[in-house]
Write an enzyme that holds these catalytic residues in place. Structure first.
Site, PDB file in Angstrom:
ATOM      1  N   LYS A  65       0.606  -0.984  -0.048  1.00  0.00           N
ATOM      2  CA  LYS A  65       0.186  -0.496  -0.028  1.00  0.00           C
ATOM      3  C   LYS A  65       0.624   1.208   0.247  1.00  0.00           C
ATOM      4  O   LYS A  65       0.442   2.390  -0.203  1.00  0.00           O
ATOM      5  CB  LYS A  65      -1.391  -0.039   1.174  1.00  0.00           C
ATOM      6  CG  LYS A  65      -1.376  -1.122   1.196  1.00  0.00           C
ATOM      7  CD  LYS A  65      -3.318  -0.942   2.294  1.00  0.00           C
ATOM      8  CE  LYS A  65      -4.452  -2.207   1.928  1.00  0.00           C
ATOM      9  NZ  LYS A  65      -4.828  -1.929   3.403  1.00  0.00           N
ATOM     10  N   ASN A  86      -4.929   1.856  -1.525  1.00  0.00           N
ATOM     11  CA  ASN A  86      -5.557   0.498  -1.950  1.00  0.00           C
ATOM     12  C   ASN A  86      -6.577   0.386  -3.091  1.00  0.00           C
ATOM     13  O   ASN A  86      -6.108  -0.964  -3.067  1.00  0.00           O
ATOM     14  CB  ASN A  86      -6.545   0.536  -0.151  1.00  0.00           C
ATOM     15  CG  ASN A  86      -7.570   0.619  -0.681  1.00  0.00           C
ATOM     16  OD1 ASN A  86      -8.108   1.687  -0.956  1.00  0.00           O
ATOM     17  ND2 ASN A  86      -8.918  -0.052   0.146  1.00  0.00           N
ATOM     18  N   ASP A 102     -10.143   2.507   2.504  1.00  0.00           N
ATOM     19  CA  ASP A 102     -10.566   1.165   4.013  1.00  0.00           C
ATOM     20  C   ASP A 102     -10.654   2.248   4.893  1.00  0.00           C
ATOM     21  O   ASP A 102     -12.109   2.041   5.599  1.00  0.00           O
ATOM     22  CB  ASP A 102      -9.093   0.974   4.918  1.00  0.00           C
ATOM     23  CG  ASP A 102      -8.601   0.456   3.617  1.00  0.00           C
ATOM     24  OD1 ASP A 102      -8.916  -0.996   3.320  1.00  0.00           O
ATOM     25  OD2 ASP A 102      -6.640   0.237   3.755  1.00  0.00           O
ATOM     26  N   ASN A 151      -2.047   2.431  22.702  1.00  0.00           N
ATOM     27  CA  ASN A 151      -1.190   2.126  21.832  1.00  0.00           C
ATOM     28  C   ASN A 151      -0.340   1.502  23.283  1.00  0.00           C
ATOM     29  O   ASN A 151       0.051   2.561  23.770  1.00  0.00           O
ATOM     30  CB  ASN A 151      -0.735   2.512  20.915  1.00  0.00           C
ATOM     31  CG  ASN A 151       0.528   1.699  19.454  1.00  0.00           C
ATOM     32  OD1 ASN A 151      -0.053   0.935  18.994  1.00  0.00           O
ATOM     33  ND2 ASN A 151       1.372   1.698  20.127  1.00  0.00           N
ATOM     34  N   ARG A 152       0.073   0.016  22.844  1.00  0.00           N
ATOM     35  CA  ARG A 152       0.897  -0.355  23.863  1.00  0.00           C
ATOM     36  C   ARG A 152       2.463   0.904  23.446  1.00  0.00           C
ATOM     37  O   ARG A 152       2.946   1.231  25.057  1.00  0.00           O
ATOM     38  CB  ARG A 152       1.570  -1.151  23.417  1.00  0.00           C
ATOM     39  CG  ARG A 152       1.004  -2.631  24.015  1.00  0.00           C
ATOM     40  CD  ARG A 152       1.229  -3.841  22.894  1.00  0.00           C
ATOM     41  NE  ARG A 152       0.442  -4.807  23.340  1.00  0.00           N
ATOM     42  CZ  ARG A 152       0.023  -6.190  24.503  1.00  0.00           C
ATOM     43  NH1 ARG A 152       0.745  -5.805  25.196  1.00  0.00           N
ATOM     44  NH2 ARG A 152      -1.321  -6.260  24.386  1.00  0.00           N
ATOM     45  N   GLU A 155       4.224   6.275  22.825  1.00  0.00           N
ATOM     46  CA  GLU A 155       5.150   7.671  21.562  1.00  0.00           C
ATOM     47  C   GLU A 155       4.292   7.019  20.796  1.00  0.00           C
ATOM     48  O   GLU A 155       4.276   8.561  19.420  1.00  0.00           O
ATOM     49  CB  GLU A 155       5.897   7.619  21.465  1.00  0.00           C
ATOM     50  CG  GLU A 155       6.984   7.606  22.754  1.00  0.00           C
ATOM     51  CD  GLU A 155       6.806   6.691  23.601  1.00  0.00           C
ATOM     52  OE1 GLU A 155       7.643   7.006  24.968  1.00  0.00           O
ATOM     53  OE2 GLU A 155       6.738   5.340  23.474  1.00  0.00           O
ATOM     54  N   LYS A 156       4.003   6.313  19.547  1.00  0.00           N
ATOM     55  CA  LYS A 156       3.230   6.175  18.402  1.00  0.00           C
ATOM     56  C   LYS A 156       2.045   6.761  18.352  1.00  0.00           C
ATOM     57  O   LYS A 156       1.364   7.485  17.498  1.00  0.00           O
ATOM     58  CB  LYS A 156       3.414   4.628  17.769  1.00  0.00           C
ATOM     59  CG  LYS A 156       4.950   3.509  17.572  1.00  0.00           C
ATOM     60  CD  LYS A 156       4.495   2.412  16.876  1.00  0.00           C
ATOM     61  CE  LYS A 156       4.384   2.183  15.363  1.00  0.00           C
ATOM     62  NZ  LYS A 156       4.321   1.513  15.146  1.00  0.00           N
ATOM     63  N   LEU A 215     -11.414  -4.830  13.999  1.00  0.00           N
ATOM     64  CA  LEU A 215     -11.227  -4.868  12.346  1.00  0.00           C
ATOM     65  C   LEU A 215     -10.845  -6.590  11.633  1.00  0.00           C
ATOM     66  O   LEU A 215     -10.753  -6.729  10.084  1.00  0.00           O
ATOM     67  CB  LEU A 215     -10.385  -3.793  12.104  1.00  0.00           C
ATOM     68  CG  LEU A 215      -9.970  -2.681  12.107  1.00  0.00           C
ATOM     69  CD1 LEU A 215      -8.859  -1.801  11.758  1.00  0.00           C
ATOM     70  CD2 LEU A 215     -11.710  -1.569  11.849  1.00  0.00           C
ATOM     71  N   TYR A 217     -11.273 -10.120  11.350  1.00  0.00           N
ATOM     72  CA  TYR A 217     -12.637 -10.975  10.881  1.00  0.00           C
ATOM     73  C   TYR A 217     -11.729 -12.500  11.029  1.00  0.00           C
ATOM     74  O   TYR A 217     -10.960 -12.929  10.456  1.00  0.00           O
ATOM     75  CB  TYR A 217     -13.643 -10.889  10.034  1.00  0.00           C
ATOM     76  CG  TYR A 217     -12.677 -11.138   8.825  1.00  0.00           C
ATOM     77  CD1 TYR A 217     -12.867 -12.209   8.135  1.00  0.00           C
ATOM     78  CD2 TYR A 217     -11.796 -10.256   7.732  1.00  0.00           C
ATOM     79  CE1 TYR A 217     -12.841 -12.363   6.491  1.00  0.00           C
ATOM     80  CE2 TYR A 217     -11.380 -10.439   7.036  1.00  0.00           C
ATOM     81  CZ  TYR A 217     -11.957 -11.756   6.345  1.00  0.00           C
ATOM     82  OH  TYR A 217     -11.347 -11.258   4.725  1.00  0.00           O
TER      83      TYR A 217
END
EC number: 1.1.1.25
Length: 274
Positions: A65, A86, A102, A151-152, A155-156, A215, A217
């Site tokens: 992508k 995409n 998306d 997020n774990r 910083e991201k 998201l 499945y």
């Protein structure tokens, strides 16, 4: 007959040809759609060959992508914002337009499920700060969602929240610091369900009125949705409808119409649960 493909590696298990076969029958638009395996490092070469030989459009899946983002000549706003493409359309002048459907596919499915309501500002917790999250943030913000991103690696999340703050209300939080309240909607955009893990957010984030969307499945319930159910949430969905929704918006780019996603979702769900 106009030719389209889905490009990726691996590609043999892609549902896209079957989805577009169903869309073609439903819409009466006769188009050819196949799979195209792209060797790693050769996206530009393969894509150039496909379009030079008469290809009119393509879907692009992992891991290409970002390659597609750099390859095309023009970008839609949502593709520009998320840094990934995409869906590609060859325009009449021969240039290539890149889009990312998306997030819009997610919005279409959330609306189908009544997880989002037009005109209502929803409190949304998005888990994860990778490519999947990047693809859905702009459409959610355009829908006036008030987003907390966790997020774990906090910083991201902070970097992503700052990048998208120009489009709406978004903040970052470490998982353990997620506000103890019941969100209107929790979206798991992390990879936790792929390994049957559970996102590290407080159980108090879930509630009876909280809609939870994964998201990912699969046949049966994902680990995230099962955990949400155990903590009182009853409005649950995996991402199969998003898969169909993003394909529907690819058809819109190519033919300026959006197919009804319900019949296709039902058929795919039946096949998945066999």
């Amino acid at each position: 007959m106009e030719k389209y493909v889905v490009m990726g590696n691996p590609i043999e298990h892609s549902q896209s040809p079957f989805i577009h076969q169903l869309f073609s029958k439903q819409s009466g638009i006769d188009y050819e759609y196949g799979r195209l395996l792209v060797p790693l490092g050769e996206f530009d070469k393969v894509a150039t060959q496909f379009f030079s030989q008469g290809g009119r459009g393509a879907n692009v899946t992992v891991p290409f992508k970002e390659d597609a983002f750099r390859f095309v000549d023009k970008l839609t706003q949502r593709a520009q914002a998320c840094g990934a493409v995409n869906t590609i359309l060859k325009l009449d002048d021969g240039t290539l337009l890149g889009d990312n459907t998306d997030g819009q596919g997610l919005i279409l499915d959330l609306a189908r499920l009544d997880f989002i309501i037009p005109g209502k500002i929803l409190s949304v917790l998005v888990i994860g700060a990778g490519g999947a999250t990047r693809g859905i943030l702009l459409p959610l913000l355009n829908y006036n969602c008030d987003i907390t991103l966790t997020n774990r690696t906090v910083e991201k999340a902070q970097q992503l929240a700052q990048e998208f703050s120009q489009f709406g209300t978004i903040r970052a939080s470490a998982p353990q610091n997620v506000t103890d309240k019941h969100y209107d909607l929790i979206i798991n955009a992390s990879s936790s369900s792929m390994t049957d893990d559970i996102p590290p957010i407080p159980d108090s984030a879930y509630g009876f009125k909280t809609a939870c969307y994964d998201l990912y499945y699969k046949a049966g319930m994902t680990s995230f949705l099962y955990h949400a159910l155990k903590n009182g949430s009853t409005r649950l969905s995996d991402g199969l409808g998003m898969l169909v929704g993003q394909a529907a918006y690819a058809v819109e780019l190519w033919y300026e119409r959006v197919p009804d996603i319900n019949p296709t979702i039902n058929i795919l769900r039946e096949n998945l649960n066999k």
